[in-house]
Scaffold this motif. Structure first.
Motif, mmCIF file in Angstrom:
data_model
loop_
_atom_site.group_PDB
_atom_site.id
_atom_site.type_symbol
_atom_site.label_atom_id
_atom_site.label_comp_id
_atom_site.label_asym_id
_atom_site.label_seq_id
_atom_site.Cartn_x
_atom_site.Cartn_y
_atom_site.Cartn_z
ATOM 1 N N ILE A 1 -5.731 -0.998 5.794
ATOM 2 C CA ILE A 1 -4.647 -1.963 5.972
ATOM 3 C C ILE A 1 -5.129 -3.299 6.531
ATOM 4 N N ILE B 1 -4.319 4.439 4.041
ATOM 5 C CA ILE B 1 -3.627 3.184 4.355
ATOM 6 C C ILE B 1 -4.041 2.684 5.729
ATOM 7 N N LEU C 1 0.828 -1.209 0.000
ATOM 8 C CA LEU C 1 0.000 0.000 0.000
ATOM 9 C C LEU C 1 0.864 1.262 0.000
ATOM 10 N N CYS C 2 1.953 1.246 0.738
ATOM 11 C CA CYS C 2 2.848 2.404 0.765
ATOM 12 C C CYS C 2 3.465 2.655 -0.614
#
Length: 293
Positions: free
Chosen positions: A145, A141, A115-116
């Motif tokens: 997450i 995020i 995701l980052c």
């Protein structure tokens, strides 16, 4: 089971507007839009559902659980991105996100890294060094997450550049296809038109309609743009016409009727140009908003 259900939901601020007698159902698995102008009551509705503020009256449920009595259990099932994001300035991004994934018994660090990378987030930076857009990416995020059953988004694209917006909606579409219910509050109708299955329209704290995107666009509705020096009063005052606009010798309107009848009327007019096209959601929304309110 319904992901979100409200009955007679009311939040009164005294003289200030809140929300009034809101009946809303969002089914599990839907990508649901919640639309209206700023100040319509979208954020108040969301904060009441999340038990961040207390309702004046009515019922609120998420996955059949009472939003006040079962607030702790509900928070285990949802993710939330607020319209405005604030964090402790001296924390690092990595500290914040590692804390977010620690709520699961088996933290998914691979998903965090993915995701980052997808949203172009630098985990080594301090919160104080982040722009508004980068803080919003952190919030997204943090909310997604741990794969919540319900993701609530309140104006999530504010501050995001177009490339990140595109990546975000690709991600949201994938998550929705995998079973995540998404409740998407926005006044950006282009986003709503592209991704939502159904929308609820709110104005001045009152729900004025729940429609599929197809119904809101109008299956038989077209946008007509005419350039002519002749009078079009007879046409634009007919019952099939909505949202008429005139500027100099250009007239535009939405038409929901027999197209052959319209063409016959236009044959009596000296036209400089004529365009007939599909309306945007914004045009259909404004017509519905003005007519029904």
């Amino acid at each position: 089971m319904n992901a979100i259900e409200t009955k007679g939901l009311t939040k009164s601020y005294g003289k200030s507007r809140g929300i009034n007698n809101l009946d809303l159902i969002v089914k599990q698995g839907e990508f649901f839009g919640f639309i209206g102008p700023n100040g319509a009551g979208k954020s108040t509705t969301i904060r009441t559902l999340l038990n961040l503020i207390f309702k004046t009256s009515g019922e609120t449920k998420i996955f059949g659980l009472d939003c006040e009595k079962d607030s702790k259990k509900i928070k285990e099932l949802i993710g939330f991105v607020p319209s405005e994001v604030n964090y402790y300035k001296h924390m690092r991004v990595s500290e914040l996100l590692n804390y977010a994934i620690s709520f699961k018994k088996t933290p998914d660090k691979d998903r965090l890294d993915y995701l980052c990378k997808l949203l172009d987030v630098d985990k080594d930076k301090k919160i104080s060094d982040l722009s508004l857009g980068n803080k919003k990416k952190i919030a997204i995020i943090q909310a997604i997450i741990n794969k919540p059953k319900l993701l609530i988004l309140d104006e999530p694209t504010n501050g995001l550049d177009p490339l990140i917006q595109k990546r975000l909606f690709k991600l949201l579409k994938e998550e929705n296809e995998n079973g995540m219910t998404i409740f998407f509050s926005s006044h950006n109708l282009v986003e709503v038109q592209k991704f939502c299955d159904k929308v609820a329209i709110i104005k001045e704290g009152k729900l004025i309609g729940i429609k599929t995107i197809g119904d809101l666009l109008g299956k038989d509705t077209v946008k007509v743009i005419i350039e002519s020096d002749d009078s079009l009063d007879e046409i634009i005052t007919s019952k099939e016409v909505s949202n008429p606009k005139q500027e100099d010798n250009t007239t535009s309107f939405l038409y929901n009727g027999n197209i052959n009848s319209l063409i016959n009327k236009l044959n009596t007019i000296n036209l400089n140009s004529l365009k007939i096209e599909n309306p945007s959601l914004e045009e259909s929304f404004m017509s519905y908003y003005e007519e029904d309110c």
